[in-house]
Scaffold this motif. Structure first.
Motif, mmCIF file in Angstrom:
data_model
loop_
_atom_site.group_PDB
_atom_site.id
_atom_site.type_symbol
_atom_site.label_atom_id
_atom_site.label_comp_id
_atom_site.label_asym_id
_atom_site.label_seq_id
_atom_site.Cartn_x
_atom_site.Cartn_y
_atom_site.Cartn_z
ATOM 1 N N ALA A 150 16.375 -5.070 -14.493
ATOM 2 C CA ALA A 150 17.689 -4.614 -14.066
ATOM 3 C C ALA A 150 18.383 -5.701 -13.244
ATOM 4 N N PRO A 151 19.702 -5.750 -13.252
ATOM 5 C CA PRO A 151 20.421 -6.741 -12.435
ATOM 6 C C PRO A 151 20.277 -6.423 -10.945
ATOM 7 N N ASP A 152 20.473 -7.431 -10.118
ATOM 8 C CA ASP A 152 20.372 -7.239 -8.668
ATOM 9 C C ASP A 152 21.403 -6.241 -8.162
ATOM 10 N N ASN A 153 22.570 -6.239 -8.779
ATOM 11 C CA ASN A 153 23.640 -5.329 -8.373
ATOM 12 C C ASN A 153 24.140 -4.588 -9.609
ATOM 13 N N PRO A 154 23.538 -3.438 -9.948
ATOM 14 C CA PRO A 154 23.875 -2.762 -11.206
ATOM 15 C C PRO A 154 25.352 -2.424 -11.365
ATOM 16 N N SER A 155 26.026 -2.026 -10.295
ATOM 17 C CA SER A 155 27.424 -1.613 -10.423
ATOM 18 C C SER A 155 28.354 -2.787 -10.701
ATOM 19 N N LYS A 156 27.923 -4.004 -10.378
ATOM 20 C CA LYS A 156 28.736 -5.195 -10.623
ATOM 21 C C LYS A 156 28.402 -5.860 -11.947
ATOM 22 N N ASP A 157 27.348 -5.403 -12.616
ATOM 23 C CA ASP A 157 26.999 -5.936 -13.926
ATOM 24 C C ASP A 157 28.084 -5.533 -14.931
ATOM 25 N N PRO A 158 28.431 -6.393 -15.885
ATOM 26 C CA PRO A 158 29.503 -6.044 -16.836
ATOM 27 C C PRO A 158 29.239 -4.749 -17.592
ATOM 28 N N LEU A 159 27.989 -4.497 -17.974
ATOM 29 C CA LEU A 159 27.684 -3.233 -18.640
ATOM 30 C C LEU A 159 27.634 -2.086 -17.636
ATOM 31 N N GLY A 160 27.066 -2.341 -16.462
ATOM 32 C CA GLY A 160 27.008 -1.312 -15.427
ATOM 33 C C GLY A 160 28.385 -0.845 -14.999
ATOM 34 N N ALA A 161 29.366 -1.749 -15.047
ATOM 35 C CA ALA A 161 30.731 -1.398 -14.638
ATOM 36 C C ALA A 161 31.381 -0.406 -15.596
ATOM 37 N N LEU A 162 30.830 -0.272 -16.804
ATOM 38 C CA LEU A 162 31.378 0.681 -17.770
ATOM 39 C C LEU A 162 30.885 2.102 -17.529
ATOM 40 N N ALA A 163 29.874 2.259 -16.668
ATOM 41 C CA ALA A 163 29.133 3.515 -16.601
ATOM 42 C C ALA A 163 29.481 4.363 -15.389
ATOM 43 N N GLN A 164 29.340 5.679 -15.559
ATOM 44 C CA GLN A 164 29.402 6.617 -14.438
ATOM 45 C C GLN A 164 28.036 6.740 -13.760
ATOM 46 N N ARG A 165 26.980 6.429 -14.499
ATOM 47 C CA ARG A 165 25.614 6.543 -13.981
ATOM 48 C C ARG A 165 24.837 5.309 -14.396
ATOM 49 N N ARG A 166 24.076 4.722 -13.451
ATOM 50 C CA ARG A 166 23.307 3.506 -13.708
ATOM 51 C C ARG A 166 21.859 3.761 -13.263
ATOM 52 N N ILE A 167 20.928 3.638 -14.208
ATOM 53 C CA ILE A 167 19.530 4.005 -13.961
ATOM 54 C C ILE A 167 18.665 2.750 -13.993
ATOM 55 N N THR A 168 17.909 2.531 -12.927
ATOM 56 C CA THR A 168 16.946 1.430 -12.867
ATOM 57 C C THR A 168 15.562 2.019 -12.654
ATOM 58 N N ASP A 169 14.541 1.138 -12.553
ATOM 59 C CA ASP A 169 13.169 1.629 -12.352
ATOM 60 C C ASP A 169 12.377 0.604 -11.547
ATOM 61 N N LEU A 170 12.167 0.909 -10.282
ATOM 62 C CA LEU A 170 11.430 0.005 -9.393
ATOM 63 C C LEU A 170 9.962 -0.136 -9.781
ATOM 64 N N TYR A 171 9.441 0.770 -10.586
ATOM 65 C CA TYR A 171 8.048 0.671 -11.022
ATOM 66 C C TYR A 171 7.816 -0.521 -11.931
ATOM 67 N N THR A 172 8.861 -1.070 -12.521
ATOM 68 C CA THR A 172 8.694 -2.130 -13.511
ATOM 69 C C THR A 172 8.876 -3.526 -12.926
ATOM 70 N N VAL A 173 9.145 -3.633 -11.633
ATOM 71 C CA VAL A 173 9.408 -4.946 -11.036
ATOM 72 C C VAL A 173 8.167 -5.458 -10.323
ATOM 73 N N GLU A 174 8.113 -6.763 -10.146
ATOM 74 C CA GLU A 174 6.926 -7.386 -9.559
ATOM 75 C C GLU A 174 6.821 -7.129 -8.061
ATOM 76 N N ASN A 175 7.950 -7.150 -7.354
ATOM 77 C CA ASN A 175 7.961 -6.925 -5.905
ATOM 78 C C ASN A 175 8.873 -5.742 -5.583
ATOM 79 N N PRO A 176 8.386 -4.510 -5.784
ATOM 80 C CA PRO A 176 9.267 -3.351 -5.641
ATOM 81 C C PRO A 176 9.859 -3.174 -4.252
ATOM 82 N N MET A 177 9.109 -3.522 -3.192
ATOM 83 C CA MET A 177 9.650 -3.334 -1.845
ATOM 84 C C MET A 177 10.809 -4.301 -1.582
#
Length: 311
Positions: free
Chosen positions: A131-158
């Motif tokens: 996922a991008p660092d800032n989902p709402s500023k991503d060009p695709l994220g800016a098209l959406a009313q809802r943006r879903i990410t998943d911290l379980y899939t990243v290397e450093n979740p904290m």
């Protein structure tokens, strides 16, 4: 029904969707939203399967954006859009378009996706990985009313969790938060029964578990007490302990789909607390498309800055 398109355009894809619907006699008016999945080739199959399963509850048009690297391909493949259009039984109860983007096309994915969105319908963007660092500023994220990410899939979740705190915008959510819905419901029900003032809170979970951190922050924000983290063997969140003057309120799920609830002065009881599939989590997220205020509260709940204690 499947229609494969090579070196195509958004207009040709839209015509293929119309052709597919006419061939099987299915209108588009029954679909309630557009789901955009941004993923890689490795994770695409599982993400599409989850979205198709969720579409039985939320019929939708699913657009799967796969950005491909061109180094391994011929020079003439350097800037290209390929598509696979699925309608009918091949796409759950909606329709699915798999978009493989090469070269410069992948840098303008929003321009490809925009003409394919269902008119006057909500848009949800889901990043199963990367996922991008800032989902709402991503060009695709800016098209959406809802943006879903998943911290379980990243290397450093904290570390990424702290970025989510800084970049949160209404409409952002994370599946690590959705995984806590049953925990939060049962904790709220237990407090309704106990009617006692909580003086302390402990969340036990495997190390670096983002859901446990969000749960601790939510308890801290809602109960006004310091919520401590304790590292257990897992999996995921295993125990929550709420201290009161009369004793501890405890929900314990060391493993499996069953937990036990202990209330001061009452017999122990058994609760169903299963680990839900990705499709179930996505289906839950699609039930509401407004801002998730509780997620925002959990993100900004103050955190537990001390290192988790190991047991």
């Amino acid at each position: 029904m499947k229609i494969d398109l090579t070196d195509t355009t958004a207009g040709a894809i839209d015509r293929a969707l119309t052709q597919g619907r006419r061939a099987i006699g299915t209108p588009a008016v029954g679909m309630v939203l557009t789901m955009v999945i941004v993923t890689d080739e490795e994770n695409a199959h599982d993400a599409i399967k989850a979205a198709e399963d969720a579409s039985h509850e939320h019929p939708s048009r699913t657009l799967v954006v796969i950005k491909r690297h061109t180094r391994a391909h011929r020079a003439q493949d350097g800037c290209r859009l390929d598509a696979e259009v699925r309608v009918g039984s091949e796409a759950g109860t909606g329709e699915t378009v798999v978009l493989r983007m090469y070269g410069e096309v992948s840098q303008h994915a929003d321009s490809v996706v925009l003409p394919l969105l269902l008119p006057d319908a909500p848009v949800v963007v889901w990043w199963p990985v990367d996922a991008p660092d800032n989902p709402s500023k991503d060009p695709l994220g800016a098209l959406a009313q809802r943006r879903i990410t998943d911290l379980y899939t990243v290397e450093n979740p904290m570390e990424i969790l702290e970025k989510r705190v800084r970049t949160y915008a209404p409409g952002d959510t994370d599946l690590s938060w959705t995984r806590l819905t049953l925990w939060r419901s049962m904790l709220a029900a237990a407090l309704d029964q106990a009617r006692m003032k909580v003086t302390s809170a402990v969340v036990e979970a495997e190390a670096d578990n983002p859901a446990a951190e969000l749960l601790a922050r939510w308890l801290q924000a809602r109960l006004g007490v310091r919520a401590h983290r304790v590292v257990s063997d897992g999996p995921a969140v295993t125990t929550v302990r709420l201290g009161t003057a009369a004793g501890e309120i405890v929900i314990d799920r060391p493993d499996g789909p069953v937990a036990t609830l202990t209330l001061p002065g009452q017999p122990r009881r058994t609760l169903a607390l299963k680990v839900r599939s990705t499709a179930e989590l996505i289906a839950e997220e699609l039930r509401r498309l407004d801002a998730d205020e509780m997620y925002a509260i959990a993100l900004r709940g103050g955190g537990t800055k001390e290192s988790p204690v190991h047991v």
